[in-house]
Design an enzyme around this catalytic site. Structure first.
Site, mmCIF file in Angstrom:
data_model
loop_
_atom_site.group_PDB
_atom_site.id
_atom_site.type_symbol
_atom_site.label_atom_id
_atom_site.label_comp_id
_atom_site.label_asym_id
_atom_site.label_seq_id
_atom_site.Cartn_x
_atom_site.Cartn_y
_atom_site.Cartn_z
ATOM 1 N N ARG A 114 0.819 -1.065 -0.070
ATOM 2 C CA ARG A 114 -0.071 0.118 -0.132
ATOM 3 C C ARG A 114 0.751 1.263 0.048
ATOM 4 N NH1 ARG A 114 -2.537 3.111 4.164
ATOM 5 N NH2 ARG A 114 -1.536 1.715 5.677
ATOM 6 N N ARG A 138 5.088 7.316 11.962
ATOM 7 C CA ARG A 138 3.843 6.351 12.444
ATOM 8 C C ARG A 138 4.078 5.063 12.796
ATOM 9 N NH1 ARG A 138 1.365 7.691 7.270
ATOM 10 N NH2 ARG A 138 1.481 5.355 7.036
ATOM 11 N N TYR A 159 17.770 10.088 1.037
ATOM 12 C CA TYR A 159 19.090 10.685 1.299
ATOM 13 C C TYR A 159 19.187 11.490 -0.192
ATOM 14 C CZ TYR A 159 23.012 12.176 3.961
ATOM 15 O OH TYR A 159 23.924 12.985 4.511
ATOM 16 N N ARG A 212 27.294 23.458 6.914
ATOM 17 C CA ARG A 212 27.623 23.207 5.525
ATOM 18 C C ARG A 212 26.985 22.071 5.190
ATOM 19 N NH1 ARG A 212 30.535 19.866 2.428
ATOM 20 N NH2 ARG A 212 30.887 18.491 4.354
ATOM 21 N N LYS A 230 20.855 10.121 7.617
ATOM 22 C CA LYS A 230 22.009 9.271 8.087
ATOM 23 C C LYS A 230 21.387 8.254 8.788
ATOM 24 C CE LYS A 230 25.464 11.387 5.728
ATOM 25 N NZ LYS A 230 26.353 10.537 4.945
ATOM 26 N N GLU A 301 28.654 15.560 11.408
ATOM 27 C CA GLU A 301 28.225 15.496 9.978
ATOM 28 C C GLU A 301 28.022 17.051 9.320
ATOM 29 O OE1 GLU A 301 27.369 13.479 6.818
ATOM 30 O OE2 GLU A 301 27.258 12.420 8.756
ATOM 31 N N ASP A 302 28.456 17.524 8.446
ATOM 32 C CA ASP A 302 28.214 18.498 7.696
ATOM 33 C C ASP A 302 28.675 19.927 8.532
ATOM 34 O OD1 ASP A 302 27.654 17.288 5.410
ATOM 35 O OD2 ASP A 302 25.483 17.783 5.561
ATOM 36 N N ASP A 324 32.137 12.185 9.054
ATOM 37 C CA ASP A 324 31.680 11.333 7.952
ATOM 38 C C ASP A 324 32.393 12.173 6.778
ATOM 39 O OD1 ASP A 324 30.590 9.350 6.485
ATOM 40 O OD2 ASP A 324 29.068 10.631 6.116
ATOM 41 N N ASP A 325 32.259 13.443 6.902
ATOM 42 C CA ASP A 325 32.735 14.088 5.670
ATOM 43 C C ASP A 325 34.106 13.896 5.414
ATOM 44 O OD1 ASP A 325 30.171 15.442 5.225
ATOM 45 O OD2 ASP A 325 30.609 16.279 7.303
ATOM 46 N N ALA A 361 39.802 22.053 -1.616
ATOM 47 C CA ALA A 361 40.635 21.815 -0.324
ATOM 48 C C ALA A 361 40.045 21.915 0.792
ATOM 49 C CB ALA A 361 41.824 22.939 -0.730
ATOM 50 N N ALA A 364 36.275 17.945 3.168
ATOM 51 C CA ALA A 364 36.035 16.736 2.381
ATOM 52 C C ALA A 364 37.286 16.339 1.516
ATOM 53 C CB ALA A 364 34.960 16.713 1.631
ATOM 54 N N ASN A 468 27.740 16.537 -4.290
ATOM 55 C CA ASN A 468 26.092 16.470 -4.361
ATOM 56 C C ASN A 468 25.512 17.434 -3.696
ATOM 57 O OD1 ASN A 468 26.155 15.700 -1.368
ATOM 58 N ND2 ASN A 468 26.981 13.775 -1.912
ATOM 59 N N ASN A 513 28.950 6.474 -2.571
ATOM 60 C CA ASN A 513 28.063 7.188 -1.316
ATOM 61 C C ASN A 513 28.855 6.626 0.016
ATOM 62 O OD1 ASN A 513 25.942 7.400 0.563
ATOM 63 N ND2 ASN A 513 24.842 7.777 -1.265
#
Length: 619
Positions: A114, A138, A159, A212, A230, A301-302, A324-325, A361, A364, A468, A513
């Site tokens: 559904r 939910r 994501y 960022r 994430k 993260e970011d 993670d970056d 530079a 990342a 991205n 990724n």
């Protein structure tokens, strides 16, 4: 399959599969009559699914019940417990909500169909995201079941690339509290605040300050969409149970004038904290969450480039954390490069022989450079030899020694003695690199001239535009294959469709990724009780991912495995991380018995989204 093993649903065991013997069938029955023995064993074969009634499509095998304090309508409004129309009659009675649901029982399979029908009826990715995230609010079990079973279809919805738009519109679409927010007004209260979170076990926290977000810049508190997305991947791909994850925003303000003027912005309407005030707030948060959950993994993260490396340097050696970056992107890119070298027929231990241009530079780009350099050193190169392989470029050209005073300590490692300021295209013409990596968030940066020059100097250039969302990619898959006449080895940060050349050849670009790496790293580190994430753990994680790619996939131009195998990949990465933790003496939670079969140990720790029986704690 992982789901056929002893997996976890909110600390409960999954049902015994047909591939596993139940305790009954494992027994030996001693009788004098062989026919009677055969008959007895046949009677104890694992039963199949029921064919009709409320149990249609379901198994009646034993499942340990989950004891809950909620009753009545409170069960139906709690997404961790709610099964919607799948509640059986017995549960409706004992949990006291008979009559509060429609009478017909629909099993998980029907519920899933559904929701999928609703999602597939929409053309807009953001509309699809709204539908699936509404389900998240939910019914978390059904939500994660859909993610696990349809990860290829769902990953772009929950994501990248959709999460960028989710964050931009987060304030307008805000519906239900999820996660925690810490701001300047909370200073001095954070140690108490963390006890407002209703779950006593938190294994993974993903935290951002919103400075960022992807390639979109400062989105302030709207960046909460990133930790939520994430952690959905942590649960679905990495097997971390949803009640054991916590998304967090450090709302230190925003310098985005559009948000400061927006009437529906949900964050603090002040300019960003800077200097000691900023770092003191972060430090109080770290101490508060570590005090309540001493073994929690904190994933940064970011964070903006000027903060990300400083925070990682401060905490990585005495806290279970990683960025993670910086580290996740680095390990994933390293795995992709290993795969690309295999596709070229070059030994992966020859990484130090490659000439690598990194466009970007920031945190990342430098993070990827650091991980690649550590890999070269792992393979026997000296640091000086490894440094010579890199050409790191920012908007002012090649990083050179003449700019040492303005560069960060990590950037200085890559500053070259000559050619400082040389533009990207001139670097390619002069130094003839074999690998080109893009982490600039500048869409279209890799022009036809740049890509064709790469192909002119290298038979099979490795080209990874990693920014991205899709609009920020340095080039598209179609451009890369067309401009190199199909000779390049390509992977990207955002997904691209297969590319058909004029001569009929078809190339299948794969996505570089971080979801291939961070769920497995987090799973491995938390189940074994690691105290830190070491550089060696990142290396073995990349190696495990690279080795998962088959020769057939490499022949088709793929340097990453199919995303449908993501849970198996996460399991493989987690086992590699646990093995490294054992070598480093960090595996504090493992017993000698656990070490006998690490694959089975990790498997039984992985959450599997299935409905389990619920009973009240008064029973």
């Amino acid at each position: 399959m992982l789901s056929s093993m002893l997996l976890r649903r909110i600390g409960q065991r999954a049902p015994i599969s047909s591939k596993q013997k139940s305790p009954l069938t494992a027994c030996s029955f001693s009788t004098a009559n062989t026919d009677d023995t055969t008959k007895t064993e046949d009677e104890y074969q694992v039963e199949g699914e029921a064919a009709d009634g409320e149990w249609e499509g379901c198994m009646k095998t034993f499942m340990a019940p989950l004891k809950i304090t909620a009753r009545g309508a409170d069960v139906l409004t709690n997404p961790l417990f709610n099964k919607g129309t799948a509640f059986k009659g017995g549960e409706r009675d004992r949990l006291r909500f008979r009559g509060l649901l429609p009478p017909r029982r629909l099993n998980m399979k029907m519920q899933k169909l559904r929701i999928l029908d609703q999602i597939r009826a929409e053309e807009s990715l953001i509309r699809k995201n709204i539908i699936i995230e509404d389900l998240h609010d939910r019914n978390e079990t059904l939500y994660h079941r859909i993610l696990v079973d349809h990860i290829e279809e769902m990953a772009p919805i929950i994501y990248t690339p959709t999460v960028g738009q989710v964050c931009k519109e987060f304030g307008e679409r805000y519906r239900r509290p999820r996660g925690m927010y810490f701001c300047e007004e909370d200073r001095g209260h954070m140690a108490a605040m963390v006890y407002n979170w209703p779950h006593n076990q938190v294994h993974v926290i993903v935290v951002t300050d919103g400075s960022r977000i992807l390639g979109l810049g400062d989105l302030g508190a709207n960046g909460m969409g990133i930790p939520i997305g994430k952690l959905s991947l942590y649960c679905a791909a990495g097997g971390i149970a949803p009640h054991r994850v916590l998304p967090v925003v450090l709302d230190v303000g925003t310098d985005n004038e559009e948000l400061l003027d927006h009437p529906f912005y949900i964050g603090t309407k002040k300019k960003r904290l800077q200097g000691p005030e900023y770092y003191h707030l972060v430090d109080e948060f770290i101490q508060a969450v570590r005090h309540r959950w001493p073994d929690v993994l904190i994933q940064f993260e970011d964070f903006s480039s000027d903060k990300a490396q400083k925070l990682l340097n401060k905490y990585r050696h005495d806290q279970l954390c990683f960025n993670d970056d910086i580290q996740g992107t680095g390990a994933t890119t390293l795995a992709g490069v290993f795969g690309a070298l295999r596709a070229k027929g070059v030994p992966v231990d020859g990484l130090g022989d490659e000439r690598i241009v990194i466009a970007g530079a920031g945190s990342a780009g430098i993070g990827v450079g650091q991980v690649l350099m550590e890999a070269m050193k792992e393979q026997g190169r000296t640091e000086e030899e490894a440094r010579k392989a890199f050409f790191v470029v920012d908007e002012r050209g090649l990083l050179g020694k003449e700019r040492l005073k303005e560069l960060s300590a990590e950037q200085r490692i890559f500053a070259r003695d000559t050619d400082g300021g040389l533009p990207l295209v001139e670097i390619i013409k002069k130094h003839k690199p074999t690998i080109l990596l893009g982490m600039t968030a500048v869409g279209g940066l890799f022009t036809e001239e740049i890509v064709t020059e790469m192909a002119a100097n290298c038979e099979r250039p490795i080209i990874f535009p990693l920014s991205n969302p899709t609009t920020k990619a340095e080039c598209t898959a179609e451009q890369a294959f067309e401009w190199t006449n199909g000779r390049c080895i390509f992977a990207s940060g955002s997904p691209f469709d297969p590319v058909e050349m004029d001569d009929g050849r078809v190339f299948y670009p794969t996505q570089c990724n971080n979801m291939y790496v961070f769920p497995g790293i987090g799973l491995g580190a938390t189940v074994c009780g690691a105290k830190t994430i070491s550089d060696r753990m990142l290396y073995v994680a990349a190696e495990a991912l690279a080795n998962y790619v088959t020769e057939e996939e490499l022949a088709a131009g793929k340097v990453f495995p199919h995303i449908s195998s993501i849970r198996d990949v996460s399991h493989r990465v987690a086992v590699a991380v646990v093995e490294e933790a054992i070598r480093e003496g960090q595996a504090s939670k493992l017993t000698e018995k656990d070490k006998e079969d690490l694959g089975a140990f990790v498997s039984k720790k992985m959450y599997d989204p299935v409905y389990v029986p619920l009973v009240g704690k008064h029973y």
